[in-house]
Design an enzyme around this catalytic site. Structure first.
Site, mmCIF file in Angstrom:
data_model
loop_
_atom_site.group_PDB
_atom_site.id
_atom_site.type_symbol
_atom_site.label_atom_id
_atom_site.label_comp_id
_atom_site.label_asym_id
_atom_site.label_seq_id
_atom_site.Cartn_x
_atom_site.Cartn_y
_atom_site.Cartn_z
ATOM 1 C CE LYS A 13 -2.162 -1.117 3.852
ATOM 2 N NZ LYS A 13 -1.638 -2.362 4.308
ATOM 3 N NE ARG A 88 -4.517 -1.562 10.168
ATOM 4 C CZ ARG A 88 -3.381 -0.777 9.658
ATOM 5 N NH1 ARG A 88 -3.474 0.387 9.333
ATOM 6 N NH2 ARG A 88 -2.267 -1.525 9.535
ATOM 7 N NE ARG A 127 7.313 -3.736 6.195
ATOM 8 C CZ ARG A 127 6.085 -3.343 6.177
ATOM 9 N NH1 ARG A 127 5.365 -3.129 5.078
ATOM 10 N NH2 ARG A 127 5.220 -3.376 7.228
ATOM 11 N NE ARG A 131 5.972 -0.796 10.095
ATOM 12 C CZ ARG A 131 4.889 -1.000 9.634
ATOM 13 N NH1 ARG A 131 4.678 -0.431 8.345
ATOM 14 N NH2 ARG A 131 3.816 -1.545 10.036
ATOM 15 N NE ARG A 142 1.850 -5.018 11.095
ATOM 16 C CZ ARG A 142 3.271 -5.193 10.801
ATOM 17 N NH1 ARG A 142 4.023 -5.769 11.297
ATOM 18 N NH2 ARG A 142 3.729 -4.719 9.617
HETATM 19 P P1 AMP Z 1 0.575 0.691 9.024
HETATM 20 O O1 AMP Z 1 1.804 1.407 8.722
HETATM 21 O O2 AMP Z 1 -0.604 1.081 8.077
HETATM 22 O O3 AMP Z 1 0.785 -0.859 8.805
HETATM 23 O O4 AMP Z 1 0.159 0.711 10.635
HETATM 24 C C1 AMP Z 1 1.025 0.285 11.461
HETATM 25 C C2 AMP Z 1 0.230 0.182 12.962
HETATM 26 O O5 AMP Z 1 -0.462 1.308 13.229
HETATM 27 C C3 AMP Z 1 -0.773 -0.883 12.729
HETATM 28 O O6 AMP Z 1 -0.541 -2.070 13.001
HETATM 29 C C4 AMP Z 1 -1.916 -0.344 13.691
HETATM 30 O O7 AMP Z 1 -1.450 -0.653 15.244
HETATM 31 C C5 AMP Z 1 -1.628 1.252 13.756
HETATM 32 N N1 AMP Z 1 -2.625 1.839 13.028
HETATM 33 C C6 AMP Z 1 -2.511 2.188 11.758
HETATM 34 N N2 AMP Z 1 -3.563 2.634 10.999
HETATM 35 C C7 AMP Z 1 -4.512 2.388 11.961
HETATM 36 C C8 AMP Z 1 -5.883 2.413 12.056
HETATM 37 N N3 AMP Z 1 -6.688 3.184 10.868
HETATM 38 N N4 AMP Z 1 -6.731 2.005 13.004
HETATM 39 C C9 AMP Z 1 -6.212 1.484 13.932
HETATM 40 N N5 AMP Z 1 -4.682 1.309 14.230
HETATM 41 C C10 AMP Z 1 -3.927 1.660 13.210
#
Ligand code: AMP
Length: 184
Positions: A13, A88, A127, A131, A142
């Site tokens: 994404k 999400r 990657r 993180r 996740r």
């Molecule tokens: P991402 O970079 O989108 O993979 O997000 C990393 C982490 O941030 C996720 O595993 C969640 O813990 C938190 N997070 C990101 N976006 C959301 C969202 N829309 N709702 C809830 N938690 C989020």
């Protein structure tokens, strides 16, 4: 134009969002990036969400929606946004519809990046972005959260006829071509 880039962790994404920004100059709104920046800067928000991100859980819906509402108030989003990692949950999707409706806008496209689970795990582990949630356990959590909480968001958008399934296997350019094909 408002676009949702949808897909499990590791689907690409963020990479595709970067390509869309370059070509269409639509600003990127990644809730994950906002949370990570807050953690790095040790803000109040950062301290609150750090352990949730580390464990691969979801930050509380209302907190996340409020954050997006604040962000969308900036003038740079007046002509749209690329949503990455948000919504999400179905609650977040409904809230986003309401926020956009206030601006007389709507989601125009949902691109669902389809990548098999084994490939997702391989990509995340390779990657190497450092993180803190990119561990075997973090990934597992996740993916589980994705299947339980996030996958229903796709049904929500499918019902509205907004979803385009995108084969997420191939080079970054090939995948981008599949997305861009819908935008002309
Ligand atoms: P991402 O970079 O989108 O993979 O997000 C990393 C982490 O941030 C996720 O595993 C969640 O813990 C938190 N997070 C990101 N976006 C959301 C969202 N829309 N709702 C809830 N938690 C989020």
């Amino acid at each position: 134009m408002n676009i949702v880039l949808f897909g499990p962790p590791g689907a690409g994404k963020g990479t595709q969002a970067d390509m869309l920004i370059q070509k269409y100059h639509i600003p990127h709104l990644s809730t994950g990036n906002i949370f990570r920046a807050a953690i790095k800067n040790e803000t109040e928000l950062g301290l609150k969400v750090k352990s949730i991100l580390d464990e691969g859980g979801l930050v509380e819906d209302q907190l996340t929606v409020d954050l997006v509402a604040e962000e969308l108030a900036f003038a740079r989003y007046n002509s749209g946004a690329i949503f990455d990692g948000f919504p999400r949950t179905v609650f977040q999707a409904e809230s986003l519809d309401k926020l956009l409706a206030k601006k007389d806008a709507r989601i125009d496209f949902v691109f669902s990046l389809e990548v098999p689970k084994e490939e997702l795990i391989r990509r995340i582990l390779s990657r190497g972005q450092g993180r803190t949630d990119d561990t075997e356990e973090g990934i597992h959590n996740r993916l589980e959260v994705y299947n339980k909480e996030t996958a229903p968001v796709l049904a929500y958008y499918k019902e509205k006829g907004l979803v385009h399934d995108i084969d997420g296997i191939g080079t970054v350019e090939e995948i981008f071509g599949r997305i861009a094909g819908f935008l002309h």
